[in-house]
Scaffold this motif. Structure first.
Motif, PDB file in Angstrom:
ATOM      1  N   PRO A   1      -0.174  -0.986   3.670  1.00 52.66           N
ATOM      2  CA  PRO A   1       0.703  -1.304   2.535  1.00 52.66           C
ATOM      3  C   PRO A   1       0.255  -2.561   1.800  1.00 52.66           C
ATOM      4  O   PRO A   1      -0.353  -3.461   2.383  1.00 52.66           O
ATOM      5  CB  PRO A   1       2.067  -1.537   3.200  1.00 52.66           C
TER       6      PRO A   1
ATOM      7  N   ALA B   1       2.239  -7.400  -1.290  1.00 49.21           N
ATOM      8  CA  ALA B   1       3.527  -7.666  -1.947  1.00 49.21           C
ATOM      9  C   ALA B   1       4.667  -6.867  -1.309  1.00 49.21           C
ATOM     10  O   ALA B   1       5.825  -7.257  -1.404  1.00 49.21           O
ATOM     11  CB  ALA B   1       3.424  -7.339  -3.429  1.00 49.21           C
ATOM     12  N   ASP B   2       4.336  -5.764  -0.657  1.00 51.69           N
ATOM     13  CA  ASP B   2       5.351  -4.905  -0.032  1.00 51.69           C
ATOM     14  C   ASP B   2       5.510  -5.173   1.459  1.00 51.69           C
ATOM     15  O   ASP B   2       6.219  -4.439   2.145  1.00 51.69           O
ATOM     16  CB  ASP B   2       4.989  -3.430  -0.228  1.00 51.69           C
ATOM     17  N   SER B   3       4.852  -6.218   1.989  1.00 51.04           N
ATOM     18  CA  SER B   3       4.825  -6.479   3.427  1.00 51.04           C
ATOM     19  C   SER B   3       5.525  -7.792   3.756  1.00 51.04           C
ATOM     20  O   SER B   3       5.595  -8.693   2.928  1.00 51.04           O
ATOM     21  CB  SER B   3       3.379  -6.521   3.911  1.00 51.04           C
ATOM     22  N   LYS B   4       6.025  -7.862   4.991  1.00 50.53           N
ATOM     23  CA  LYS B   4       6.695  -9.102   5.414  1.00 50.53           C
ATOM     24  C   LYS B   4       6.299  -9.433   6.846  1.00 50.53           C
ATOM     25  O   LYS B   4       5.810  -8.571   7.587  1.00 50.53           O
ATOM     26  CB  LYS B   4       8.209  -8.971   5.284  1.00 50.53           C
TER      27      LYS B   4
ATOM     28  N   LYS C   1       5.111   0.245  10.223  1.00 53.87           N
ATOM     29  CA  LYS C   1       4.892   0.816   8.896  1.00 53.87           C
ATOM     30  C   LYS C   1       4.102   2.112   8.910  1.00 53.87           C
ATOM     31  O   LYS C   1       3.896   2.715   7.873  1.00 53.87           O
ATOM     32  CB  LYS C   1       4.213  -0.209   7.987  1.00 53.87           C
TER      33      LYS C   1
ATOM     34  N   ASP D   1       5.821  -7.108  10.205  1.00 58.99           N
ATOM     35  CA  ASP D   1       5.393  -5.734   9.965  1.00 58.99           C
ATOM     36  C   ASP D   1       4.112  -5.463  10.748  1.00 58.99           C
ATOM     37  O   ASP D   1       3.265  -6.355  10.909  1.00 58.99           O
ATOM     38  CB  ASP D   1       5.110  -5.503   8.481  1.00 58.99           C
TER      39      ASP D   1
END
Length: 111
Positions: free
Chosen positions: A53, A56-59, A43, A62
Motif C-alpha cells: 500500500p 500515504a495510506d499506511s500507519k 494489510k 501496519d
C-alpha cells in the motif's frame, strides 16, 4: 513429568480466550484466536514490495506479507522518510538503527 491435572488444565485452555493458542492443519494459529489488533493491522499478501500500500495510506503498526521476499514488511513511520521495511535485516543494518526504530519492527537478523 506432567500430572493428569496439569494436562487437563492445559487441554481446557487450548483455544480458549486468554488461554493457549491451538494450531490448524497447516500448523498456523487460527485467525479466530488472534488478537483483533493483529488482524486489523494486517494489510494482506503482495507479490512484491512495489505492490505494498502507498505510504500515504499506511500507519505505524501496519504489516503485510511479500511473497517474492518470503518475508513480512512493517510500516515504520519513525524513519526520517516513512516507509515499508523488510523485517529480515543484516546485522550491520540493524546496528545502524536507533532504539526507537528497533522497537517498532520485529526484526529478524539474517547475517
Amino acid at each position: 513429568m506432567a500430572s493428569a491435572v496439569s494436562y487437563e488444565y492445559l487441554s481446557a485452555q487450548k483455544g480458549a480466550a486468554s488461554g493457549i493458542a491451538s494450531l490448524d492443519a497447516n500448523t498456523k494459529i487460527p485467525v479466530a484466536q488472534l488478537p483483533s489488533v493483529a488482524i486489523s493491522n494486517f494489510k494482506g499478501t503482495f507479490a512484491t514490495a512495489n505492490d505494498l500500500p502507498a505510504v500515504a495510506d499506511s500507519k505505524l503498526g501496519d504489516y503485510a506479507y511479500v511473497t517474492a521476499a518470503t518475508s513480512y514488511y512493517y510500516f515504520n513511520s519513525a524513519l526520517s522518510t516513512p516507509a515499508w521495511v523488510n523485517q529480515q535485516i543484516s546485522a550491520a543494518d540493524y546496528g545502524a538503527l536507533t532504539a526507537q526504530q528497533k522497537s517498532i519492527v520485529p526484526y529478524i537478523i539474517t547475517g
